[in-house]
Scaffold this motif. Structure first.
Motif, PDB file in Angstrom:
ATOM      1  N   GLU A 126      -2.996  16.649 -10.678  1.00  0.00           N
ATOM      2  CA  GLU A 126      -3.207  15.366 -10.447  1.00  0.00           C
ATOM      3  C   GLU A 126      -2.165  14.551 -11.622  1.00  0.00           C
ATOM      4  O   GLU A 126      -1.134  14.176 -11.589  1.00  0.00           O
ATOM      5  N   TYR A 127      -3.040  15.122 -12.514  1.00  0.00           N
ATOM      6  CA  TYR A 127      -2.752  14.115 -13.725  1.00  0.00           C
ATOM      7  C   TYR A 127      -1.391  14.757 -14.028  1.00  0.00           C
ATOM      8  O   TYR A 127      -0.251  13.971 -15.190  1.00  0.00           O
ATOM      9  N   HIS A 128      -0.487  16.081 -14.306  1.00  0.00           N
ATOM     10  CA  HIS A 128       0.308  16.842 -15.298  1.00  0.00           C
ATOM     11  C   HIS A 128       0.905  16.384 -13.519  1.00  0.00           C
ATOM     12  O   HIS A 128       2.681  16.843 -13.991  1.00  0.00           O
ATOM     13  N   PRO A 135      -8.397  16.020  -1.859  1.00  0.00           N
ATOM     14  CA  PRO A 135      -7.960  14.746  -2.550  1.00  0.00           C
ATOM     15  C   PRO A 135      -7.411  14.268  -3.063  1.00  0.00           C
ATOM     16  O   PRO A 135      -7.326  13.611  -4.077  1.00  0.00           O
ATOM     17  N   ASP A 136      -5.950  14.384  -2.445  1.00  0.00           N
ATOM     18  CA  ASP A 136      -4.975  13.211  -2.536  1.00  0.00           C
ATOM     19  C   ASP A 136      -5.161  12.715  -1.528  1.00  0.00           C
ATOM     20  O   ASP A 136      -3.866  11.132  -1.698  1.00  0.00           O
ATOM     21  N   SER A 137      -6.204  12.302  -0.588  1.00  0.00           N
ATOM     22  CA  SER A 137      -5.848  11.061   0.228  1.00  0.00           C
ATOM     23  C   SER A 137      -7.982  10.661   0.749  1.00  0.00           C
ATOM     24  O   SER A 137      -8.389  11.589   0.008  1.00  0.00           O
ATOM     25  N   MET A 138      -7.395   9.869   1.904  1.00  0.00           N
ATOM     26  CA  MET A 138      -9.080   9.410   1.891  1.00  0.00           C
ATOM     27  C   MET A 138      -9.075  10.356   3.501  1.00  0.00           C
ATOM     28  O   MET A 138     -10.094  10.220   3.664  1.00  0.00           O
ATOM     29  N   LYS A 139      -8.264  11.308   3.770  1.00  0.00           N
ATOM     30  CA  LYS A 139      -8.442  11.951   5.157  1.00  0.00           C
ATOM     31  C   LYS A 139      -9.914  13.191   4.711  1.00  0.00           C
ATOM     32  O   LYS A 139      -9.817  13.788   3.917  1.00  0.00           O
ATOM     33  N   VAL A 186      -3.291  24.457  -3.249  1.00  0.00           N
ATOM     34  CA  VAL A 186      -4.649  23.528  -4.621  1.00  0.00           C
ATOM     35  C   VAL A 186      -3.240  22.877  -5.624  1.00  0.00           C
ATOM     36  O   VAL A 186      -4.130  22.117  -6.858  1.00  0.00           O
ATOM     37  N   TRP A 187      -2.221  23.686  -6.109  1.00  0.00           N
ATOM     38  CA  TRP A 187      -1.158  23.524  -6.897  1.00  0.00           C
ATOM     39  C   TRP A 187      -0.558  21.970  -6.158  1.00  0.00           C
ATOM     40  O   TRP A 187       0.159  21.440  -6.737  1.00  0.00           O
ATOM     41  N   HIS A 188      -0.702  21.619  -4.878  1.00  0.00           N
ATOM     42  CA  HIS A 188       0.446  20.587  -4.798  1.00  0.00           C
ATOM     43  C   HIS A 188      -0.981  19.611  -4.219  1.00  0.00           C
ATOM     44  O   HIS A 188      -0.596  18.556  -4.118  1.00  0.00           O
ATOM     45  N   ASN A 189      -1.883  20.126  -4.489  1.00  0.00           N
ATOM     46  CA  ASN A 189      -3.466  18.743  -4.881  1.00  0.00           C
ATOM     47  C   ASN A 189      -3.612  19.060  -3.731  1.00  0.00           C
ATOM     48  O   ASN A 189      -3.895  17.566  -2.663  1.00  0.00           O
TER      49      ASN A 189
END
Length: 227
Positions: A83-85, A148-152, A198-201
């Motif tokens: 996410e940082y990169h 990892p990228d949302s609250m779902k 995973v790459w796309h978070n």
């Protein structure tokens, strides 16, 4: 609504599986009893048991990464780095997840015969997918892991990865004997789908491992039961 949809899917899968199993045994007579007993016992060999065991190990390993420290902590840090990169989203996984499953059908229609005729291949592949999707939805509903990228809360296991590995095992079953390279390519594509999730978070590491295991077990179980 999701629970009703899951019940409908699983009911259809169970009905289809039972019907096909009954059709497979209609030709069996009392005279064939000894042969049938041998064939059923013969199914408990490495051809069927090793893939199911491998898939189960992957699924359990995925559970470790999802729930047990320090595995989960390592997975969380990996996604934080991603996410940082702000790595680019290639969107290839949206298409590649279906490629391993479509490949054997296309090859068969083009004249490159696999283990089964096209109609039988379609049946085995279709039931494998329905079986996998049913258990996938059940797992997502029961575990309710946050993405990892949302609250779902539908992260565990990874659906894209599960579908890709369901197709990869389907492709391997049909073409490994005559064309082992094709089977290897199918698994490489499925692995790339998992890596891209995973790459796309979009998923944690444990989601991908569990999805891969679920896909392999789904197809292996259907072939063990109906092949």
């Amino acid at each position: 609504m999701k629970r009703k949809a899951y019940i409908l899917v699983m009911s259809f899968v169970c009905t289809m599986t039972i019907t096909m199993a009954q059709e497979s045994t209609k030709r069996v007579t009392l005279v064939d009893w000894d042969t049938t007993s041998f064939s059923l016992s013969h199914r408990f060999n490495s051809e069927y048991m090793v893939p199911m065991a491998a898939g189960t190990v992957l699924g359990l390993t995925g559970s470790l990464f999802a729930y047990v420290e320090p595995f989960h902590e390592w997975s969380r840090r990996l996604n934080e780095e991603i996410e940082y990169h702000n790595l680019p989203n290639l969107y290839l996984d949206e298409v590649l997840q279906y490629l391993p499953a479509v490949t054997p059908i296309v090859l068969s229609l083009c004249g490159l015969q696999g283990r089964h005729k096209t109609s039988r291949m379609l049946m085995l592949g279709g039931v494998s997918y329905l079986f996998g999707v049913g258990w996938l939805d059940a797992a997502k509903y029961c575990f309710a892991v946050r993405r990892p990228d949302s609250m779902k809360t539908n992260s565990f296991p990874s659906g894209h990865t599960s579908l890709a590995f369901t197709g990869a095992e389907f492709l391997r079953r049909e073409y490994e004997d005559e064309y082992p390279a094709i089977a290897v390519v199918g698994y490489i594509i499925a692995g790339l789908v998992g890596l891209m999730r995973v790459w796309h978070n979009r998923h944690w590491t444990g989601d991908v491992l569990a999805g891969a295991g679920l896909g392999i077990v789904s197809t292996s179980f259907v072939y063990w039961l109906l092949d």
